[in-house]
Every structure is written in structure tokens, then in C-alpha cells.
Design a protein around this motif. Structure first.
Motif, short mmCIF file in Angstrom:
data_model
loop_
_atom_site.label_atom_id
_atom_site.label_comp_id
_atom_site.label_asym_id
_atom_site.label_seq_id
_atom_site.Cartn_x
_atom_site.Cartn_y
_atom_site.Cartn_z
N ILE A 69 -2.73 -4.75 -4.59
CA ILE A 69 -2.20 -4.11 -3.38
C ILE A 69 -0.76 -3.69 -3.61
O ILE A 69 -0.34 -2.61 -3.24
CB ILE A 69 -2.32 -5.07 -2.17
N ALA A 70 0.00 -4.57 -4.32
CA ALA A 70 1.42 -4.30 -4.52
C ALA A 70 1.67 -3.02 -5.30
O ALA A 70 2.67 -2.36 -5.09
CB ALA A 70 2.06 -5.49 -5.23
N VAL A 71 0.75 -2.64 -6.22
CA VAL A 71 1.02 -1.46 -7.03
C VAL A 71 0.41 -0.19 -6.42
O VAL A 71 0.59 0.89 -6.97
CB VAL A 71 0.50 -1.62 -8.48
N ARG A 72 -0.27 -0.32 -5.32
CA ARG A 72 -0.84 0.88 -4.72
C ARG A 72 0.27 1.77 -4.16
O ARG A 72 1.25 1.27 -3.60
CB ARG A 72 -1.81 0.51 -3.59
N PRO A 73 0.11 3.10 -4.28
CA PRO A 73 1.13 3.97 -3.71
C PRO A 73 1.26 3.76 -2.20
O PRO A 73 0.32 3.29 -1.55
CB PRO A 73 0.60 5.38 -3.99
N ALA A 74 2.43 4.12 -1.66
CA ALA A 74 2.71 3.88 -0.23
C ALA A 74 1.65 4.51 0.66
O ALA A 74 1.24 3.93 1.67
CB ALA A 74 4.09 4.43 0.11
N TRP A 75 1.16 5.70 0.28
CA TRP A 75 0.19 6.37 1.16
C TRP A 75 -1.13 5.60 1.22
O TRP A 75 -1.78 5.55 2.27
CB TRP A 75 -0.02 7.83 0.75
N GLN A 76 -1.50 4.96 0.10
CA GLN A 76 -2.75 4.18 0.12
C GLN A 76 -2.59 2.92 0.96
O GLN A 76 -3.51 2.49 1.64
CB GLN A 76 -3.19 3.84 -1.30
N GLN A 77 -1.39 2.34 0.90
CA GLN A 77 -1.15 1.14 1.72
C GLN A 77 -1.18 1.51 3.21
O GLN A 77 -1.75 0.79 4.03
CB GLN A 77 0.19 0.54 1.36
N ALA A 78 -0.60 2.66 3.55
CA ALA A 78 -0.62 3.10 4.96
C ALA A 78 -2.05 3.39 5.40
O ALA A 78 -2.46 3.07 6.52
CB ALA A 78 0.26 4.34 5.12
N LEU A 79 -2.82 3.97 4.49
CA LEU A 79 -4.21 4.30 4.81
C LEU A 79 -5.01 3.03 5.11
O LEU A 79 -5.86 3.02 6.02
CB LEU A 79 -4.82 5.03 3.61
N ALA A 80 -4.72 1.98 4.38
CA ALA A 80 -5.44 0.71 4.59
C ALA A 80 -5.17 0.12 5.97
O ALA A 80 -5.93 -0.73 6.44
CB ALA A 80 -5.04 -0.29 3.50
N GLN A 81 -4.11 0.57 6.62
CA GLN A 81 -3.78 0.06 7.97
C GLN A 81 -4.43 0.90 9.07
O GLN A 81 -4.12 0.73 10.25
CB GLN A 81 -2.25 0.11 8.19
N SER A 82 -5.32 1.83 8.71
CA SER A 82 -5.94 2.72 9.71
C SER A 82 -6.68 1.93 10.78
O SER A 82 -7.14 0.81 10.54
CB SER A 82 -6.92 3.67 9.03
N ILE A 83 -6.84 2.54 11.94
CA ILE A 83 -7.55 1.90 13.06
C ILE A 83 -9.00 2.40 13.07
O ILE A 83 -9.26 3.61 13.01
CB ILE A 83 -6.83 2.22 14.39
#
Ligand code: SF4
Length: 337
Positions: free
Chosen positions: A7-21
Motif C-alpha cells: 500500500i505504501a508504494v502505491r501512487p497517491a491516485w491509487q490510494q485515493a481510489l481505494a478510499q472510494s464510497i
């Protein structure tokens, strides 16, 4: 590698995507929506799942069930309505002879690079599309290259989906590396709603790779309402335009969301301020479950006429309809004369 490390190495956009509702109750809580209203409409998620990024939700007005951005993503009981002419495959795309590839227009070929999206738009003409049958892996990439090589008339590749920007920068680079070897190709065009719902996806690295390509790169974003042109999006679009990418916008005309000239004129102004040119205004494709978004052709043409009076010509998007089997999009006003 542990899950935490990956998770730590994922790009910021992928981390934001994982927070989708994905749960209507969570959307209701975030926006303070009435519980009974949410309960009445939530069952329609069985027809097409709810999915929306937190950035897009942040642009909505809390407590407003009629918010034009909320209406684009919230399941609605009207989706159960049967309406004449509304089908699961309105553009007759699902019988493509080559999975992952649609060759509708003579000089352009469309590649389904990724199934699925970062947001599920309730009016989507591909809401019933069998993405699972259109996986795009190394074999499909080789078949695509072979297909284009055998047809000298193809000079442009349209990368679509789902949403193609869900592919990683590395996957894009691999595709570009191979497309650049085909001498007849002039352009690559990326159709994506991701910039609007997750602006950080417009990474500098991908812009630079596209700008360095011998193929001209065009990004076609999809915004329907002026409130979708957020400061974060403007900032990222500036970076891409400065890198040399041409950026256009297409919208869908949607009842009670953007079916008035003032809203669309403001959208065009905000797009141009972000250095994006309005390209198409689409009449809704008649997809099953979306009839409540339909606008009559007469109303659509009246709006187009008002837009021409309000805006300089270069800010007026072309009002078009896609007709299955036609060799190009059909200007709507020509169909009414
Ligand atoms: S982003 Fe585009 S392809 Fe995806 S659901 Fe929305 S309209 Fe459909």
C-alpha cells in the motif's frame, strides 16, 4: 512484500481510489442525506453498483438530494422503469469480433484498455457491458498491434474503457512503446473521466511520456456540470496542457442535471479557463435503466441554439447522437431538418 508495504508504494491516485464510497449509507452519512430517501433508492445498486470517489463527493452540496453531481452517481428507483427503445446494448458494441477492440469508424480503432471505472455514472451507455470478456493483457496487445498493422487506413488509436486511466503509467508506456512502432499511426486519444473524479491521476510522469511520443496525444475528459471543474482539476490540466497535450471535453445532456443553457455555458467558460475546449454534447444513449435522464430532441436543439447566442463559436460543443452502425456521430440538429 507485506500488504502494508505494498500500500505504501502505491501512487497517491491509487490510494485515493481505494478510499472510494460504494455503500449508499456511507454516502448518506458523508452528505447528511435523509435516511428514508436513501433507503428508497438504494436497492437500485443491484442493477449497477454505486461507486464514487471522495473527491467527487466533496464537490456535492450536503443535504441536497437533487444535487446535480449526486444525481449522476446515486442509484435511483426510476432505474427499474421499462422504457421503449432502451436496451442493454444501445450502440450494438457487445458483438465485437475481437475482444477488447471496437472498430466502428474507418480511420480510428478503439481499445478497451481497462474494464471498470473510478465512478459509476448511472446514465452510462456501457453499464451492461461485459468487461470480463474484454480483458486487455499482453496477448490482446499483440493482437491489437497486428490488427492495426494489417489496416493502413487506421491512423488513430482511441484508448477507452471502462476508464483507461485506471491502467498504470507503466501499462500505458508499454502500449505506447508498441504503438509508436506502427508508421501509419498519427495520434493516440485517451477518453477518461478519471481526471474529473480523481485529478491526481493526471501525473506529471504520464504527461511527460505522452509528450515525448512521436504520436500526438489528445486527452478527452468527461465533465457534465460546471461544479466538476474543481481547482485541483484546473491545476492538473494546466500541467498537462503545458506539457503539450491537447485536452477536450465531452458531456452528456442529462435531465435535471445540465439541461439548461446557463449551466452548459458556465461549464464551457470554466473548461476554457482550465484550457480545455468543449468538444461534444451527447444526447443520451438509450441504455436500459437510464430513461429518466433523457431530454427530448426538441429541448436539446433549443439549448444548443441558446448556447450559440450565449457563447463564441469555439465554446459551443457539437450536439450529437451516436447511432449504432453509422460511420460517425450524427449532429442532432441535422436529424431534425
Ligand atoms: S466514467 Fe464513463 S465509462 Fe465509466 S461509468 Fe462513467 S460514463 Fe461510463
Amino acid at each position: 512484500m507485506t500488504d502494508t508495504a505494498s500500500i505504501a508504494v502505491r501512487p497517491a491516485w491509487q490510494q485515493a481510489l481505494a478510499q472510494s464510497i460504494r455503500d449508499p449509507r456511507q454516502l448518506a452519512e458523508t452528505l447528511s442525506l435523509p435516511a428514508d430517501w436513501v433507503a428508497a433508492h438504494s436497492p437500485a445498486r443491484e442493477l449497477f453498483p454505486l461507486q464514487v470517489t471522495r473527491h467527487f463527493v466533496s464537490l456535492m452540496t450536503p443535504g441536497d438530494c437533487d444535487d446535480p453531481l449526486l444525481r449522476q452517481v446515486m442509484p435511483h428507483q426510476d432505474e427499474y422503469k421499462e422504457a421503449a427503445g432502451f436496451t442493454t446494448d444501445p450502440l450494438a458494441e457487445q458483438q465485437s469480433s475481437q475482444p477488447g477492440l471496437l472498430h466502428k469508424y474507418r480511420s480510428r480503432v478503439l481499445v478497451i484498455l481497462r474494464g471498470g471505472c473510478a465512478i459509476n455514472c448511472r446514465y452510462c451507455f456501457r453499464r451492461h457491458f461485459p468487461y470480463a470478456d474484454h480483458h486487455f493483457g499482453p496477448q490482446q496487445r499483440a493482437e491489437l498491434i497486428n490488427y492495426i498493422r494489417q489496416d493502413a487506413a487506421i491512423n488513430e488509436v482511441i484508448v477507452s474503457g471502462g476508464d483507461p486511466l485506471l491502467a498504470t503509467d507503466e501499462q500505458f508506456t508499454r502500449l505506447l512503446d508498441e504503438l509508436e512502432q506502427l508508421p501509419q499511426l498519427l495520434r493516440i486519444r485517451i477518453h477518461s473521466r478519471l481526471p474529473v473524479v480523481l485529478p491526481e491521476r493526471l501525473t506529471d510522469a504520464l504527461a511527460q511520456r505522452l509528450a515525448a511520443s512521436r504520436l500526438q496525444a489528445i486527452l478527452v475528459i468527461h465533465a457534465n456540470h460546471p461544479r466538476e471543474i474543481a481547482p485541483q482539476l484546473q491545476e492538473r490540466l494546466q500541467a498537462w496542457v503545458n506539457a503539450g497535450i491537447t485536452v477536450l471535453n465531452q458531456s452528456v445532456l442529462l435531465r435535471d442535471i445540465n439541461d439548461d443553457a446557463a449551466t452548459l455555458a458556465e461549464l464551457s467558460e470554466r473548461l476554457f479557463a482550465a484550457r480545455v475546449l468543449p468538444y461534444y454534447l451527447h444526447q443520451l444513449d438509450k441504455v436500459k435503466g437510464a430513461s429518466h435522464f433523457a431530454v427530448t430532441d426538441a429541448h436539446a436543439c433549443a439549448i444548443a441554439a441558446q448556447l450559440r447566442a450565449l457563447l463564441p463559436g469555439f465554446l459551443v460543443p457539437r450536439l450529437v447522437r451516436e447511432i449504432a452502425g453509422e460511420p460517425s456521430k450524427t449532429p442532432l440538429e441535422l436529424t431534425l431538418v
